[in-house]
Design an enzyme around this catalytic site. Structure first.
Site, PDB file in Angstrom:
ATOM      1  N   ASN A   1      10.502  18.042 -14.745  1.00 16.37           N
ATOM      2  CA  ASN A   1      10.774  18.958 -15.542  1.00 16.37           C
ATOM      3  C   ASN A   1      12.055  19.014 -16.157  1.00 16.37           C
ATOM      4  OD1 ASN A   1      11.048  21.462 -16.850  1.00 16.37           O
ATOM      5  ND2 ASN A   1       9.275  22.433 -16.034  1.00 16.37           N
TER       6      ASN A   1
ATOM      7  N   ASP B   1       4.981  19.700 -12.949  1.00 22.72           N
ATOM      8  CA  ASP B   1       5.212  21.026 -12.616  1.00 22.72           C
ATOM      9  C   ASP B   1       3.972  21.718 -12.384  1.00 22.72           C
ATOM     10  OD1 ASP B   1       6.422  23.273 -12.052  1.00 22.72           O
ATOM     11  OD2 ASP B   1       7.692  23.656 -13.884  1.00 22.72           O
TER      12      ASP B   1
ATOM     13  N   ASN C   1       4.099  24.615 -10.610  1.00 20.46           N
ATOM     14  CA  ASN C   1       4.429  26.129 -10.658  1.00 20.46           C
ATOM     15  C   ASN C   1       3.893  26.867  -9.479  1.00 20.46           C
ATOM     16  OD1 ASN C   1       6.336  27.083 -12.506  1.00 20.46           O
ATOM     17  ND2 ASN C   1       5.142  26.390 -14.195  1.00 20.46           N
TER      18      ASN C   1
ATOM     19  N   ASP D   1      16.954  22.606 -14.407  1.00 15.60           N
ATOM     20  CA  ASP D   1      17.068  23.385 -13.367  1.00 15.60           C
ATOM     21  C   ASP D   1      16.001  22.743 -12.224  1.00 15.60           C
ATOM     22  OD1 ASP D   1      14.996  23.707 -15.074  1.00 15.60           O
ATOM     23  OD2 ASP D   1      14.910  26.088 -14.676  1.00 15.60           O
ATOM     24  N   HIS D   2      15.202  21.723 -12.629  1.00 17.74           N
ATOM     25  CA  HIS D   2      14.537  20.974 -11.686  1.00 17.74           C
ATOM     26  C   HIS D   2      15.130  19.651 -11.405  1.00 17.74           C
ATOM     27  CE1 HIS D   2      10.276  23.067 -12.471  1.00 17.74           C
ATOM     28  NE2 HIS D   2      11.183  23.521 -13.452  1.00 17.74           N
TER      29      HIS D   2
ATOM     30  N   GLU E   1       8.073  20.072 -19.875  1.00 18.69           N
ATOM     31  CA  GLU E   1       8.742  21.021 -20.903  1.00 18.69           C
ATOM     32  C   GLU E   1       9.819  20.348 -21.554  1.00 18.69           C
ATOM     33  OE1 GLU E   1       9.894  25.650 -19.997  1.00 18.69           O
ATOM     34  OE2 GLU E   1      10.349  24.436 -18.058  1.00 18.69           O
TER      35      GLU E   1
ATOM     36  N   ASN F   1      13.290  21.070 -18.819  1.00 20.42           N
ATOM     37  CA  ASN F   1      13.856  22.266 -19.263  1.00 20.42           C
ATOM     38  C   ASN F   1      14.408  21.800 -20.682  1.00 20.42           C
ATOM     39  OD1 ASN F   1      14.268  24.984 -19.630  1.00 20.42           O
ATOM     40  ND2 ASN F   1      15.901  24.990 -18.290  1.00 20.42           N
TER      41      ASN F   1
END
Length: 255
Positions: free
Chosen positions: A7, A148, A150, A245-246, A35, A9
């Site tokens: 991911n 991802d 989630n 952030d991943h 993303e 981001n």
């Protein structure tokens, strides 16, 4: 066969942080991105179409939001954009490349953290995906669904599990759904096939030095059919550099 999932981001932000320079050294057969947060026309830089790969993007209709991509060393016989569910597909959440005996998917399952409406959308996506995953598990070909999801499956999959039992991503209904996916449905969490150890996370909050302290969640998966799971031979969550952030999830499969 090496498969990487991340991911990003924001694929443009990951590019600025050196992701594509790192990728050149990885010798990956497939790279699944979630993303992307970009429209295809915004990716003019050649780096977004890595040399030696066939590159595919499935954008969200909303600018700067969601979106998935796949970079493949091999020319697919078919590319599938979405699953035919309008509210899901317009957010660019499923991209699939098919080969003779293998299908690779980049999936971005919705988050429900922002508001209850999004959590309900997440539940609808889970409900719709369940029979589709059952169908894939019953095929005589290999499937790998990277992305991802989630959802942290078990207590081992996030640091502060006690404090998060009422939070989206670790709700009992979400975890029970993954129990089904990795149980009766017949799909396999390839990472856990290789690495059963604790404190192996793929996402960290950008607050409170969470990444530095390794206070994270494992919400990125490579979910595979049973035959491919038997060929999973090594797994790594790459944390030496910070592209998002991943962290990139890397799994090697025996050919």
């Amino acid at each position: 066969m090496r498969i990487i999932s991340l991911n990003a981001n924001g694929i443009r932000a990951a590019h600025r942080k050196g992701f594509f320079d790192w990728l050149k050294k990885q010798k990956a057969d497939f790279v699944c991105i979630q993303e992307t947060k970009a429209q295809h026309w915004q990716l003019a830089d050649r780096e977004f179409f890595p040399v030696g790969y066939h590159s595919y993007y499935h954008d969200a209709e909303k600018k700067g939001y969601s979106g998935v991509a796949i970079y493949s060393k091999h020319q697919p016989v078919r590319v599938v954009y979405g699953l035919g569910w309008e509210e899901f597909d317009r957010e660019g959440r499923w991209l699939q490349v098919d080969f003779e005996n293998l299908s690779v998917v980049s999936l971005y399952l919705p988050s429900g953290t922002s508001k209850e409406e999004r959590q309900q959308f997440k539940y609808r996506c889970m409900e719709r995906l369940h029979p589709h995953l059952e169908e894939l598990a019953g095929h005589d070909r290999d499937y790998v669904i990277c992305g991802d999801w989630n959802i942290a499956h078990k207590e081992i999959d996030l640091k502060n599990w006690k404090a998060n039992q009422k939070n989206s991503g670790f709700l009992p209904e979400e975890r029970a759904w993954l129990d089904e996916v990795f149980g009766p449905v017949g799909m396999v969490d390839a990472f856990r096939k290789v690495d059963p150890s604790p404190d192996r996370f793929t996402w960290w909050s950008q607050r409170g030095r969470a990444r530095e302290k390794n206070v994270g969640w494992r919400i990125d998966y490579q979910v595979v059919t049973a035959g491919l799971a038997e060929r999973a031979s090594a797994a790594e969550i790459y944390t030496d550099e910070n592209f998002s952030d991943h962290a990139p999830l890397i799994i090697d499969y025996e050919d």
